[in-house]
Scaffold this motif. Structure first.
Motif: not given
Length: 143
Positions: A51-77
């Protein structure tokens, strides 16, 4: 892979995975933690670890990948910044980390399931034979 193709890929991926994947990850984390609350002993520790590993995976996604995804979306435009390769490398690092934690959680849950199934089969096998043994009557002996 050419940068424009990669940006198109990330944009399409975000449209497909956005809230759905984060919701699935949250449900996975909560369900393993609920399972941990319902179990005891070593199984509880193992399931809680998953469970903690799963929560860690979620937190990495939410606070690591998602902000970068937002930046990538801007780059595409607009246009990617000069350090886009470094930022994309960070995204890959986060992706590798969340993939490893998710796989580790899944492996722990598989171990628990196989181990529990083996114990239940052994208990059933022992009980089953004991039960049959008490029902069997030797024809030469009085009941």
């Amino acid at each position: 892979m050419p940068l424009d193709m990669r940006l198109d890929f990330h944009t399409a991926l975000m449209k497909m995975n956005g809230i759905t994947m984060q919701g699935a990850m949250a449900v996975s984390g909560l369900s393993t933690l609920a399972l941990a609350a319902l179990t005891r002993g070593r199984v509880r520790s193992l399931v809680a670890t998953a469970g903690l590993l799963t929560v860690t995976s979620f937190l990495i996604t939410r606070f690591g990948n998602v902000p970068i995804n937002g930046r990538i979306k801007q780059w595409a435009a607009t246009a990617p910044p000069a350090d886009h390769a470094k930022i994309l490398s960070r995204w890959e690092l986060f992706n590798d980390a969340r993939t490893c934690t998710a796989i580790a959680a899944f492996a722990v849950l598989i171990y628990v399931a196989v181990h529990q199934a083996g114990e239940r089969a052994a208990e059933h096998h022992g009980t089953h034979h004991g039960h049959l043994g008490s029902r069997c009557v030797d024809p030469g002996q009085p009941e």
